[in-house]
Structure formats: C-alpha cells, structure tokens
Design an enzyme around this catalytic site. Structure first.
Site, mmCIF file in Angstrom:
data_model
loop_
_atom_site.group_PDB
_atom_site.id
_atom_site.type_symbol
_atom_site.label_atom_id
_atom_site.label_comp_id
_atom_site.label_asym_id
_atom_site.label_seq_id
_atom_site.Cartn_x
_atom_site.Cartn_y
_atom_site.Cartn_z
ATOM 1 N N SER A 77 0.791 -1.235 0.000
ATOM 2 C CA SER A 77 0.000 0.000 0.000
ATOM 3 C C SER A 77 0.821 1.281 0.000
ATOM 4 C CB SER A 77 -0.948 0.023 1.188
ATOM 5 O OG SER A 77 -2.074 -0.758 0.872
ATOM 6 N N TYR A 122 -3.860 -2.768 -10.179
ATOM 7 C CA TYR A 122 -3.709 -2.546 -8.733
ATOM 8 C C TYR A 122 -2.765 -3.581 -8.088
ATOM 9 C CZ TYR A 122 -4.952 -2.534 -3.792
ATOM 10 O OH TYR A 122 -4.890 -2.523 -2.420
ATOM 11 N N LYS A 175 0.346 3.323 -2.991
ATOM 12 C CA LYS A 175 -0.851 4.152 -3.181
ATOM 13 C C LYS A 175 -0.506 5.644 -3.220
ATOM 14 C CE LYS A 175 -3.863 0.608 -1.158
ATOM 15 N NZ LYS A 175 -4.501 0.089 0.040
ATOM 16 N N VAL A 204 1.107 -3.553 3.905
ATOM 17 C CA VAL A 204 1.108 -4.829 4.631
ATOM 18 C C VAL A 204 2.386 -5.642 4.423
ATOM 19 C CG1 VAL A 204 -1.396 -5.155 4.864
ATOM 20 C CG2 VAL A 204 -0.234 -5.995 2.826
ATOM 21 N N TYR A 250 -4.545 3.445 7.764
ATOM 22 C CA TYR A 250 -5.851 2.799 7.929
ATOM 23 C C TYR A 250 -6.559 3.402 9.148
ATOM 24 C CZ TYR A 250 -2.848 -0.317 5.314
ATOM 25 O OH TYR A 250 -1.946 -0.806 4.449
HETATM 26 N N1 GLU Z 1 -2.330 -5.394 -1.985
HETATM 27 C C1 GLU Z 1 -2.811 -5.326 -0.639
HETATM 28 C C2 GLU Z 1 -4.307 -5.531 -0.611
HETATM 29 O O1 GLU Z 1 -4.982 -5.018 -1.439
HETATM 30 C C3 GLU Z 1 -2.448 -3.993 -0.089
HETATM 31 C C4 GLU Z 1 -2.922 -3.810 1.297
HETATM 32 C C5 GLU Z 1 -2.011 -2.956 2.097
HETATM 33 O O2 GLU Z 1 -0.802 -2.900 1.944
HETATM 34 O O3 GLU Z 1 -2.569 -2.290 2.943
HETATM 35 O O4 GLU Z 1 -4.842 -6.216 0.205
#
Ligand code: GLU
Length: 314
Positions: free
Chosen positions: A65, A192, A68, A261, A243
């Site tokens: 993430s 993604y 992002k 993650v 988050y």
């Molecule tokens: N590719 C992971 C997912 O979509 C990213 C989640 C993350 O790093 O928070 O679950």
C-alpha cells in the site's frame, strides 16, 4: 548538542534488534507469509542530499500500500482535482479492506489510501489502456523518482494476490455497480495488484519520497507536482496513511506516513527528510510493528514531528 543522525540510526537499529514482540507477518497474501520477521531496515534521505541507512536497507520487500502514494500522484497528474468527485479525503475509521462503508456512501471510497480508494485510482491510471501500459508508467515513475532503474515487480507476489484477492474483487465489483469503476474489473485489479507488488528496498523508497519532502520538486530540479499538491498528499498521508490507526500514528509519531502490509512505511518530514522503514511483522492494525516504533523513536530523538516548533536557525 544533538546527536548525529547516524548515531540515532545506529541506536534505533540496535534497539529494534532486541525487540521481542515483532508483530505478525501478513499471511492473507500467501507469498508475503514467506518473509523473515527478524528483518528491520531504515533509510533516511535528507533535504541536504545525504542518504543514511541502517539494518537491511538493501533488502527488497513488497511495497504494497505504500504504492498508493505514488499511484495517487500519477492519477492527480492525469485528472487533477476531478479525482475528488470519485474519492473522498476523510479518514475511514475502518479496516483497509472494509466494504461496509462503501454501501452507506454509494460506492465513493473515503480516501485514496484504503483499498477501495486505491482501486478507483488504478481505474483512473488505467485510462483506457491495457494494464501493462499503466503498470509500465508506474514503474518508470518509481525508477525516475529514486534514480534507480533496477526497481521491478515481484511477479510471484502479484500472482499470489491475483489468486486470492477476493475481497478486492468484491470491492471493485461493488464500485463498478455504482459506476465508480469504469474499466473491466479484472483489468483494474491487474493494475492494482501489480502496483502493490512492486519490490523496493528502504534505500530506494526513501529516495523515491524526496519530492514530497521538497515541496513537489525532484532533487534533479524537475517538478513532479506543484507545492500545494505535495502538501496535500502529505496531509492525506498524515490523516489517512495508516488505515484506522492513522490517528494513533499522528499522535505517536506526528509525521505524514503511509504503511503497507509488506511491513514498509514511507514517512515524510517536509523540508527535512524522506524516511523509509521496513519490518515485516505487523501490529493489530496491520501496520509494521517495529517500523512504527522506530519512527516514534526517530521523531522523539530528532524533534521531527511536524507539530514541533522550528528550531533556531531553521
Ligand atoms: N495489496 C494489498 C491488498 O490489497 C495492499 C494492502 C495494504 O498494503 O494495505 O490487500
């Protein structure tokens, strides 16, 4: 006298080496479960042009993430503020992959850093092309920002998530029903998942974040984003980058940050430093356990919280 940054880094690496609670490695993406939880790394790119590292700073990990932030930067470059018609700018107060809020809010995700928001961002970045075009653009962007052409995608991680990403499929299909995902869902998710599967080490990640420390400029003098856009991306990282633990991160660390993650966190101290930390064990909120602790220590020892008053001579 303040200790040198290299001393602070060495102290943090030593302290993290002794930690007994290292969190739990993410296992919902099977390929990520294979990573050694004993790892810890830190890299700091300073506004003066230095790069200081500690621990396993040359070991690659899945940025997940953290990508992002960079995908958002690209999407804003394509559609500008129109993006905000499709994605909000508020902390979610929910888990990163929650579907409940989407139903209440008519398919408009709360922010670009939860999965639903990032999937809309991927839809924008796809822009009518095939995923390989959008993924190629993203990779070129990461290589340019960090000045390192060796950055690549870990195809095993991408395949692992493609095979198991049922929740993300649900989120994307749900938003497609509201018209907020416009390309076929498999193409959007292909974009993604590959973006999340980019592999970088802390050294590369700290370098890639420099434009956010430098008010939108690449250290080579080129403009990546306008100053106001850089500030806004940092504001979103502070309010939404962890988050539903974003408030706690702001409270403890006081620096804009985005976690993934895979155990990485990119943290930006405007005008001073771009910091990457990595340790794969996650805490209960899904953020790197030691990465968060290391940033807390670093902020305390350097006075780098964005809420600290400027020092004399600053
Ligand atoms: N590719 C992971 C997912 O979509 C990213 C989640 C993350 O790093 O928070 O679950």
């Amino acid at each position: 006298m303040k200790p040198a940054l290299s001393t602070i880094i060495a102290d943090i690496v030593a302290q993290m080496g002794e930690a007994t609670d290292r969190g739990k490695v993410a296992d919902y993406i099977p390929e990520l479960a294979k990573v050694d939880p004993a790892r810890f790394a830190i890299a700091i790119a300073t506004a003066d042009g230095d790069l200081l590292t500690g621990g396993d700073a040359d070991t690659g990990f899945s940025i997940q993430s953290v990508s992002k932030v960079f995908a958002l930067t690209l999407a804003l470059g394509k559609v500008g503020d129109q993006l905000w018609d499709r994605v909000g700018r508020e902390p979610s107060g929910n888990a990163f992959n929650s579907i409940v809020q989407l139903e209440r809010e008519q398919g408009i995700p709360r922010n670009p850093f939860i999965n639903a928001g990032a999937i809309v961002v991927s839809d924008v970045n796809l822009g009518g092309h095939q995923p390989r075009v959008a993924i190629g653009e993203m990779l070129r962007f990461m290589r340019y920002l960090s000045g390192d052409d060796s950055i690549a995608i870990n195809e095993d991680v991408a395949a692992s998530e493609t095979a198991t990403g049922f929740r993300n499929m649900a989120l994307a299909n749900y938003m497609r029903a509201f018209g907020n995902v416009r390309h076929p869902v498999d193409l959007v998710l292909g974009t993604y998942f590959h973006q999340c599967a980019i592999e970088m080490n802390c050294r590369q990640l700290a370098l890639a974040g420099r434009y956010l420390m430098l008010d939108g400029r690449h250290p080579d003098g080129g403009r990546v984003v306008s100053p106001s856009r850089a500030r806004r991306i940092n504001a979103l990282m502070l309010t939404c980058g962890h988050y539903d633990a974003s408030g706690d991160f702001a409270f403890r660390v006081g620096i804009p940050g985005k976690s993934g993650v895979g155990g990485g966190i990119l943290a930006i101290v405007p005008g001073r430093a771009s910091i990457a930390v990595w340790s794969p064990g996650l805490n209960d909120s899904g953020n790197s356990c030691l990465g968060t602790q290391a940033l807390e220590l670093l902020a305390r020892r350097t006075g780098w919280s964005v809420f600290s008053p400027p020092e004399e001579g600053d």
